[in-house]
Design an enzyme around this catalytic site. Structure first.
Site, PDB file in Angstrom:
ATOM      1  N   ASP A  10       0.818  -1.214   0.000  1.00  0.00           N
ATOM      2  CA  ASP A  10       0.000   0.000   0.000  1.00  0.00           C
ATOM      3  C   ASP A  10       0.853   1.265   0.000  1.00  0.00           C
ATOM      4  OD1 ASP A  10      -2.305   1.453   0.059  1.00  0.00           O
ATOM      5  OD2 ASP A  10      -2.680   1.174   2.193  1.00  0.00           O
ATOM      6  N   HIS A  27       2.913   2.857  -8.931  1.00  0.00           N
ATOM      7  CA  HIS A  27       2.763   1.403  -9.115  1.00  0.00           C
ATOM      8  C   HIS A  27       4.018   0.797  -9.761  1.00  0.00           C
ATOM      9  CE1 HIS A  27      -1.181   1.681  -7.598  1.00  0.00           C
ATOM     10  NE2 HIS A  27      -1.713   2.291  -8.638  1.00  0.00           N
ATOM     11  N   LEU A 120      11.859 -19.830  -2.281  1.00  0.00           N
ATOM     12  CA  LEU A 120      10.645 -19.103  -1.891  1.00  0.00           C
ATOM     13  C   LEU A 120       9.492 -19.375  -2.859  1.00  0.00           C
ATOM     14  CD1 LEU A 120       9.448 -16.598  -0.182  1.00  0.00           C
ATOM     15  CD2 LEU A 120      10.149 -15.228  -2.146  1.00  0.00           C
TER      16      LEU A 120
END
Ligand code: FPP
Length: 234
Positions: A10, A27, A120
């Site tokens: 955010d 973004h 991961l």
């Protein structure tokens, strides 16, 4: 080390505004930071990282912004060096059937290309909503009841856990929300029942590996009791 970190990415819009840039520039910076943080999580031995890239509610944003986020996703997915050589597995969670077909195809390819990775696992949540995810699980249970595979009297929590998008993964134990908001915003609603939370005022594009280290240090000092009590040594 947390096993599964969830991040609500955010603050991209405010980051851009502070620099007099269009929101879309925020973004772009946010997606770059996602790559930095994911690589770091892989390096320090986190098993799962779930990032909130686009929520089921984000369609309400202006079309140009939605298009810009979708284009960023396309660009990222087309980049064949995408984590593959780094042993990172990519998965996409959410109501993917509502996404543009070319993006769905690129997602399927990225998942296929990275499926053997043992480092991961990144779950990228796109058109994701926690309530939609639970509804999806409930519908699947309804189907299994209808076709006689499940008995409604014998349903357990596991029947839901096995049908959510992150089934078979360790539940998120640490959820991070930068940018000064203190909400879950429909993120990992079912899975976060016992998660620890970390909030920070830093805007996502500025959230550094040092910030993550600080958050993990705090996580390691938390006393996680899962509803029990601490057993003192006698
Ligand atoms: C929230 O910040 C962020 C989003 C709704 C989109 C997040 C998307 C990305 C980081 C890019 C996704 C692409 C890849 C490849 C990961 P906000 O816009 O709500 O910020 P604000 O609260 O400051 O307005």
């Amino acid at each position: 080390m947390p096993k599964h970190i969830g991040i609500i990415m955010d603050g991209n819009g405010r980051w851009a505004k502070k620099r007099m840039l269009p929101r879309t520039a925020g973004h772009v910076a946010g997606s770059e930071n996602f790559k930095t943080i994911a690589r770091y999580c892989n390096r320090i031995g986190v098993k799962y990282l779930t990032v909130y890239a686009f929520s089921t509610e984000n369609w309400k944003r202006p079309k140009e912004e939605v298009d810009a986020i979708m284009d960023l996703l396309r660009k990222y997915l087309k980049d064949s060096t995408n984590f593959k050589e780094e042993n990172i597995k990519l998965r996409f969670i959410g109501k993917l059937s509502e996404l543009p077909e070319d993006i769905r195809e690129l997602m399927a390819k990225a998942e296929e290309d990275s499926k053997e990775a043992t480092g991961l696992t990144v779950n990228m949540a796109v058109n994701y909503g926690g309530r939609e995810e639970i509804l999806h699980a409930v519908k699947s249970i309804g189907e299994d009841i209808k076709n006689g595979k499940l008995n409604p009297d014998e349903l357990t929590e596991d029947d839901i856990s096995e049908r959510i998008y992150t089934a078979l993964q360790d539940e998120p134990d640490f959820i991070i929300r930068p940018s000064g908001e203190y909400r879950l915003s429909n993120f990992l609603v079912w899975q976060s029942a016992y998660a620890e939370f970390w909030f920070s005022d830093v805007l996502w594009p500025d959230f550094s590996t040092k910030d993550l280290d600080r958050a993990i240090d705090a996580f390691n000092k938390r006393d996680r009791r899962f509803g029990g009590i601490k057993v003192e040594k006698i």
